[in-house]
Enzyme design. Structure first.
Site, mmCIF file in Angstrom:
data_model
loop_
_atom_site.group_PDB
_atom_site.id
_atom_site.type_symbol
_atom_site.label_atom_id
_atom_site.label_comp_id
_atom_site.label_asym_id
_atom_site.label_seq_id
_atom_site.Cartn_x
_atom_site.Cartn_y
_atom_site.Cartn_z
ATOM 1 N N ASP A 1 1.083 -1.145 0.040
ATOM 2 C CA ASP A 1 -0.063 -0.063 0.008
ATOM 3 C C ASP A 1 0.879 1.241 0.136
ATOM 4 O OD1 ASP A 1 -2.213 1.578 0.129
ATOM 5 O OD2 ASP A 1 -3.028 0.736 1.809
ATOM 6 N N ASP B 1 -8.873 3.806 -3.764
ATOM 7 C CA ASP B 1 -10.104 4.129 -2.725
ATOM 8 C C ASP B 1 -11.220 4.378 -3.768
ATOM 9 O OD1 ASP B 1 -8.118 3.529 -0.720
ATOM 10 O OD2 ASP B 1 -7.971 5.389 -0.010
ATOM 11 N N GLU C 1 2.717 7.057 -2.617
ATOM 12 C CA GLU C 1 2.623 8.099 -3.155
ATOM 13 C C GLU C 1 2.980 9.457 -2.468
ATOM 14 O OE1 GLU C 1 -0.535 5.120 -3.890
ATOM 15 O OE2 GLU C 1 -0.052 6.445 -2.214
#
Length: 780
Positions: free
Chosen positions: A436, A503, A439
């Site tokens: 995950d 998401d 960024e």
């Protein structure tokens, strides 16, 4: 980045110097070099004080032209740089008084010395061109720089500082009427990028904004070419927006390098691009089955996850992977790579039970951040394993875990340290990792171990992060046995699959965003993709859950995951269990076909889930379609994106067969009809063979024994081929069917397996016994 003020003027504060004359052209290794001046030189006095550009046109890969534009070559470049493969190809080069020509395969570049222009061709078909006001160096004056200072102060520490340099290099290409552009990574905006400004800058922006988890400086044209900017910096594109008949691309600094790929079709272009940046690795066969997770902020322990797994088994829903999200570790301690013993008292024993008793693979969540409460924080700080600030202290923030630091993957020792903890988890029984984040990487006042430019590292960080984790799995489990579930990526990240879409929310708008994002990513060189079925945020209605289940199982990878609520189907309604079971088993039956398509993706570079334009660029209707896609070579899928259950989709020419309902649809027109929850338009292409395996519960099984090969609408004089591979990716069988009038001649490689050959929309089925002759004639 927009520099123009309309067509004639420039934005206030910018000085633009365009290449206006090919003053000199000389042959160099693998190409030629152009010295371009910003005006036509009529006398020696004009040779003083001009902002010249040196432009090298070369090729080391067939059907690929490399262009390197340099203003001042003495500037420092600390990297990082994309990992590219030099194929050692030698082009044909001709330089005359009037022009220079470079031929690489069937792709040709012509640079005119007389009027300063460049034109790309593929087999004499013009692809694109440029000339007056195309190539330029741009200076930002002190007034503009001063006006930006306050903006810089307002930026967060991982935002790109506004205009950090005073020099930019820009290139611009002409476009054709009716030409469309695609790609740039995972973009949730309109699929065709005409009229958009696109920034190559990774950000954690969800699926409902113009931000991207996966930004790729590569795009394709519907005319059959692609362009890749070889820069890890923030590349800016104006796609028919700044100048509506042009595509512009700009990078800060003193140089710009890009590659132009020609091809007979978009598959050829993607092959060329992935030849350069790397082919998608082949994920293991198990990864194509259904994944189920704990969800994110829900309460769970060993008893909870066992109830989920048993509940799926009781309802006869085949499950392949169980994923433990963040709270497998204690809160505030991410990442320490230690199980929360209060919730999971004996992790090795639990993982062993999941493997041996439940037949499941396991996945755990990780990220590249280490919170201050983690046991690893002091260890990483002491050994210099974290990104540092310019004063030598550890960079920390509270934006995810309190006081978190970020692992510096430019430090080889930090990579070994991080990998060591992952290897211990593999030894314990973990099969893969969800990588995950990646960024939110700082750009201001930070220093990397290897001296990399922090701005250029912002996008590239994810490559190093995912590479480190992927290599652990590859070393531990072997070649073609490694896969991630990654969120962030940059160019080359396709080598570390699989990537999911971040998401999204549990509504139809978000589902459509996800479809666009998947298609955009996959047309950017990525082979496999996934998404959170039924949405990550909020709790979907039973209606949306069932429609998303159908779409999710017709994706290369399928995962049920949420935020504050679980995604097991019985919490929605009992029919959700039936629908999920139906489509999970259908995907299981399609594994012989899907696995062969995945191997083609790995070998060629064309994605499993692909936009219609890739296969049907000659059909004008297919150029803009973004609510349907090809699932491999031979199946068209159109997700249902409304609560009325209405399917609306376009079918290209030919007779297509719905593999669920058996209906035959005449192509060349649109269809609109209502579907039950057990339907989704999934149409077999004419002149194709689809293999349906003898699936029971495990997604890894014998893809030949008991398989039915169904021949769809084979036309007279046409042939269709269907290969079969084992789970180790070895080709074990191939069936070829050719129609001659009312006969279909089937030839296949010798085998000891038994299988069937069926002709769709007829009652013709032939059962093949082991060791039977490798040729069958079917009378229609």
């Amino acid at each position: 980045m927009k520099f123009a003020d309309g067509f004639w003027l420039n934005q206030r504060g910018y000085e633009v110097n365009y290449a206006n004359q090919a003053f000199e052209i000389e042959e160099i290794e693998n190409g030629f070099l152009v010295v371009a001046t910003p005006f036509v030189v009529y006398n020696r006095a004009m040779m003083l004080g001009s902002a010249n550009l040196e432009i090298a046109y070369t090729s080391t890969q067939e059907n690929c032209v490399k262009v390197s534009i340099t203003h001042h070559k003495g500037h420092v470049d600390n990297g990082p740089h994309f990992v590219l493969e030099d194929k050692g190809f030698k082009p044909q080069v001709t330089v005359t008084d009037k022009e220079a020509v470079l031929v690489t395969g069937d792709t040709k570049l012509v640079v005119s010395k007389e009027n300063w222009s460049f034109t790309y061709y593929y087999k004499d078909k013009k692809l694109t061109s440029g000339g007056w006001r195309s190539t330029g160096v741009i200076f930002e004056n002190a007034y503009k720089q001063q006006a930006r200072l306050q903006t810089q102060l307002d930026d967060t520490f991982w935002s790109y500082p506004a205009d950090p340099t005073r020099t930019y290099i820009r290139e611009q290409f002409d476009t054709s009427v009716g030409e469309y552009f695609y790609g740039f990574g995972e973009k949730f905006t309109t699929f065709t990028k005409n009229g958009q400004n696109v920034e190559i800058w990774n950000a954690d922006g969800g699926t409902c904004s113009d931000q991207s988890y996966k930004s790729i400086p590569f795009y394709l044209s519907s005319k059959g070419y692609g362009v890749f900017v070889n820069s890890t910096d923030k590349v800016s594109y104006e796609v028919c927006s700044d100048t509506v008949s042009k595509v512009s691309m700009t990078v800060p600094g003193e140089s710009l390098e890009y590659y132009v790929f020609g091809g007979a079709n978009l598959t050829d272009v993607l092959k060329g691009y992935t030849d350069l940046t790397g082919k998608p690795s082949l994920p293991p066969a198990f990864s194509f089955g259904l994944w189920l997770t704990t969800s994110f902020t829900t309460t769970y322990d060993e008893e909870t996850i066992t109830s989920f797994i048993d509940g799926m088994a009781e309802r006869d829903i085949p499950l392949q992977v169980f994923h433990f999200d963040c709270f497998w570790m204690k809160g505030f301690e991410w990442c320490n790579f230690e199980w929360d013993k209060s919730q999971f008292p004996d992790p090795p024993a639990m993982l062993k039970r999941l493997h041996e008793n439940k037949g499941l693979k396991t996945c755990v969540w990780i990220n590249p951040y280490v919170g201050q409460r983690s046991k690893l924080f002091d260890e990483g700080m002491k050994n210099g394993y974290f990104i540092k600030k310019t004063d030598g202290s550890v960079f920390q923030c509270d934006e995810w875990q309190p006081g978190m630091a970020i692992v510096d993957f430019t430090n080889p020792e930090a990579c070994k340290w991080y990998a060591g903890y992952l290897r211990k988890l593999c030894e314990m029984g973990v099969d893969t990792f969800k990588t995950d984040f990646g960024e939110r990487i700082p750009t201001r006042d930070v220093v990397y171990y290897d001296g990399s430019d922090p701005i250029k590292m912002h996008n590239f960080y994810t490559y190093l992060y995912n590479e480190c984790v992927f290599n652990v799995l590859k070393e531990y489990f072997g070649e073609n046995k490694a896969c991630l579930f990654a969120r962030s990526a940059t160019a080359g990240g396709q080598k570390f699959p699989v990537h999911w879409g971040g998401d999204c929310s549990g509504n139809y708008n978000s589902m459509a965003e996800v479809v666009r994002g998947c298609l955009s990513l996959c047309i950017s060189g990525f082979g496999y993709t996934s998404h959170d079925m039924a949405g990550f945020e909020a709790t979907a209605t039973p209606d949306i859950y069932k429609r998303w289940a159908a779409f999710g199982m017709f994706s290369s990878h399928s995962r049920l995951h949420g935020n504050q609520s679980y995604r097991v189907p019985w919490l929605f309604d009992e029919e959700s269990c039936d629908v999920l079971r139906f489509f999970t088993k259908l995907k299981g039956k399609l594994m012989p076909y899907l696995w062969a398509q995945a191997i083609k993706t790995h070998e060629v570079g064309v994605p499993v889930m692909r936009a219609m334009v890739i296969d049907f660029a000659d059909d004008p209707t297919c150029l803009t379609l973004d609510r349907q896609y090809m699932f491999g070579d031979n199946i068209l899928v159109a997700p249902i994106l409304n609560d009325e259950g209405i399917a609306e989709y376009y079918v290209p020419e030919g007779k297509w067969t719905d593999i669920i309902t058996g209906k035959v649809l005449e192509g060349g027109k649109w269809y609109k009809h209502k579907c039950s929850y057990f339907e989704i338009p999934a149409l077999a292409k004419p002149n194709s063979i689809i293999a349906y395996g003898n699936f029971e519960r495990q997604i890894e099984y014998d893809y030949l024994e008991g398989t039915t090969f169904t021949i769809y609408e084979l036309e007279d004089g046409k042939s269709a081929v269907c290969p079969i591979y084992d789970t180790e990716a070895n080709k074990v069988f191939e069936l070829t069917a050719t129609r001659h009038g009312n006969k279909i001649e089937c030839e296949y490689t010798d085998t000891k397996a038994s299988f069937k050959i069926a002709v769709a929309n007829t009652d013709k089925t032939v059962e093949i016994a082991p060791n039977f002759s490798g040729k069958v004639i079917i009378e229609l």
